[in-house]
Design a protein around this motif. Structure first.
Motif, PDB file in Angstrom:
ATOM      1  N   VAL A  24       0.843  -1.186   0.000  1.00  0.00           N
ATOM      2  CA  VAL A  24       0.000   0.000   0.000  1.00  0.00           C
ATOM      3  C   VAL A  24       0.883   1.242   0.000  1.00  0.00           C
ATOM      4  O   VAL A  24       1.922   1.288   0.670  1.00  0.00           O
ATOM      5  N   ASP A  25       0.476   2.267  -0.772  1.00  0.00           N
ATOM      6  CA  ASP A  25       1.210   3.525  -0.796  1.00  0.00           C
ATOM      7  C   ASP A  25       1.261   4.128   0.608  1.00  0.00           C
ATOM      8  O   ASP A  25       0.230   4.217   1.290  1.00  0.00           O
ATOM      9  N   VAL A  26       2.445   4.541   1.032  1.00  0.00           N
ATOM     10  CA  VAL A  26       2.588   5.180   2.342  1.00  0.00           C
ATOM     11  C   VAL A  26       1.742   6.451   2.403  1.00  0.00           C
ATOM     12  O   VAL A  26       1.105   6.748   3.414  1.00  0.00           O
ATOM     13  N   ALA A  27       1.729   7.203   1.299  1.00  0.00           N
ATOM     14  CA  ALA A  27       0.966   8.452   1.274  1.00  0.00           C
ATOM     15  C   ALA A  27      -0.517   8.189   1.526  1.00  0.00           C
ATOM     16  O   ALA A  27      -1.196   8.974   2.197  1.00  0.00           O
ATOM     17  N   THR A  28      -1.044   7.079   1.002  1.00  0.00           N
ATOM     18  CA  THR A  28      -2.451   6.730   1.221  1.00  0.00           C
ATOM     19  C   THR A  28      -2.718   6.456   2.693  1.00  0.00           C
ATOM     20  O   THR A  28      -3.720   6.913   3.259  1.00  0.00           O
ATOM     21  N   LEU A  29      -1.821   5.720   3.331  1.00  0.00           N
ATOM     22  CA  LEU A  29      -1.993   5.393   4.750  1.00  0.00           C
ATOM     23  C   LEU A  29      -1.922   6.642   5.614  1.00  0.00           C
ATOM     24  O   LEU A  29      -2.730   6.832   6.526  1.00  0.00           O
ATOM     25  N   LEU A  30      -0.946   7.512   5.327  1.00  0.00           N
ATOM     26  CA  LEU A  30      -0.777   8.707   6.149  1.00  0.00           C
ATOM     27  C   LEU A  30      -1.924   9.686   5.944  1.00  0.00           C
ATOM     28  O   LEU A  30      -2.367  10.344   6.887  1.00  0.00           O
ATOM     29  N   ALA A  31      -2.403   9.804   4.698  1.00  0.00           N
ATOM     30  CA  ALA A  31      -3.508  10.722   4.432  1.00  0.00           C
ATOM     31  C   ALA A  31      -4.782  10.265   5.132  1.00  0.00           C
ATOM     32  O   ALA A  31      -5.581  11.082   5.586  1.00  0.00           O
ATOM     33  N   GLN A  32      -4.969   8.943   5.244  1.00  0.00           N
ATOM     34  CA  GLN A  32      -6.167   8.426   5.894  1.00  0.00           C
ATOM     35  C   GLN A  32      -6.090   8.586   7.401  1.00  0.00           C
ATOM     36  O   GLN A  32      -7.074   8.911   8.051  1.00  0.00           O
ATOM     37  N   GLY A  33      -4.915   8.314   7.981  1.00  0.00           N
ATOM     38  CA  GLY A  33      -4.806   8.339   9.444  1.00  0.00           C
ATOM     39  C   GLY A  33      -5.381   7.064  10.024  1.00  0.00           C
ATOM     40  O   GLY A  33      -4.816   5.986   9.853  1.00  0.00           O
ATOM     41  N   GLU A  34      -6.513   7.155  10.704  1.00  0.00           N
ATOM     42  CA  GLU A  34      -7.143   5.978  11.309  1.00  0.00           C
ATOM     43  C   GLU A  34      -8.045   5.258  10.305  1.00  0.00           C
ATOM     44  O   GLU A  34      -8.830   5.890   9.602  1.00  0.00           O
TER      45      GLU A  34
END
Length: 264
Positions: free
Chosen positions: A75-85
């Motif tokens: 999974v893209d790190v940016a996707t995870l960070l943008a989502q948060g929880e």
């Protein structure tokens, strides 16, 4: 007279794939490995519960530790960070069927343990509250605090946890007859990923931890190659790719107690 036209070759555009993490779940039932398939589905929120963002499934298993792992996703790190929880819902359809929903924050690669539990036999006790107050270098700071109780039977249990918002907040607990200890956790940050887009206030952790973290002071993109990290002898924001960051110390978890609690 014939004119020869030389063909024009299109040069491929350079492309740098976005940094990714690899995540996988180990799924338990009431803390144990059991047979039968189990599911973990990630949603963006309860409002989008009809739209599964990611789905994980274990194999049939034999109840002895085989196939308790799901498949892995990159999974893209940016996707995870943008989502948060993420809203993570676990399901085990073996009778009696059980389900559990929790919020998860994912930023690093790894195998995440997900326990599908009804909570029976845990989390009981009298309602209480305590003021969580955290200071970093003498200044109030928001950090996670976990409260651990040692009851008279000697078996430690989690009494509660929560963030010290703005450095100080009231956390609700469930206590029995024991002593309560508080454990404060520093921000562990996000591990360095090449070309990762970062925002102001985000904390970056080197791949080899030497006690220092780096707080982004100007948004941008991390470099393609991990830099030579600096220590506190170099003060002030420094270039970090197209971003800028300042060095901050990482503090190991700190414990205090026993702490008095107020029954409610």
């Amino acid at each position: 007279m014939m004119t020869t036209i030389a063909p024009v070759l299109a040069l491929p555009l350079s492309y740098t794939p976005p940094p990714k993490v690899r995540i996988q779940f180990r799924v338990l039932r009431e803390g144990e490995v059991t047979s039968g398939p189990k599911f973990v589905r990630l949603y963006r929120s309860w409002l989008t519960i009809s739209q599964v963002a990611m789905a994980f499934c274990t194999g049939e298993g034999d109840g002895r530790g085989t196939n308790d792992l799901t498949q892995a996703y990159n999974v893209d790190v940016a996707t995870l960070l943008a989502q948060g929880e993420w809203l993570a819902c676990g399901v085990d359809d073996a009778p009696p069927r059980k389900t559990r929903a929790v919020y998860l924050t994912i930023s690093d690669s790894g195998v995440l343990t997900y326990n599908i539990t009804s909570g029976e036999g845990s989390g009981g006790g009298a309602s209480a509250e305590i003021t969580a107050r955290v200071r970093v270098d003498g200044v109030l700071a928001e950090r996670e605090v976990v409260f651990v109780e040692k009851p008279s039977n000697g078996q430690f249990r989690i009494a509660g946890y929560g963030p010290a918002q703005d450095g100080e907040s009231v956390v609700e607990l469930k206590v029995t007859d024991g002593l309560v200890y508080a454990v404060a956790l520093d921000d562990w940050g996000t591990v360095f990923q090449p070309n990762l887009s970062v925002a102001e206030g985000q904390v970056i952790r080197p791949t080899v931890m030497l006690g220092w973290l780096y707080r982004v002071t100007q948004s941008g993109q991390l470099p393609a190659v991990e830099p030579a990290w600096w220590d506190e002898s170099l003060q002030g924001p420094q270039p970090l790719g197209t971003a800028r960051a300042e060095v901050v110390r990482y503090y190991r978890p700190q414990a205090h107690g026993p702490q008095p609690v107020e029954l409610i």
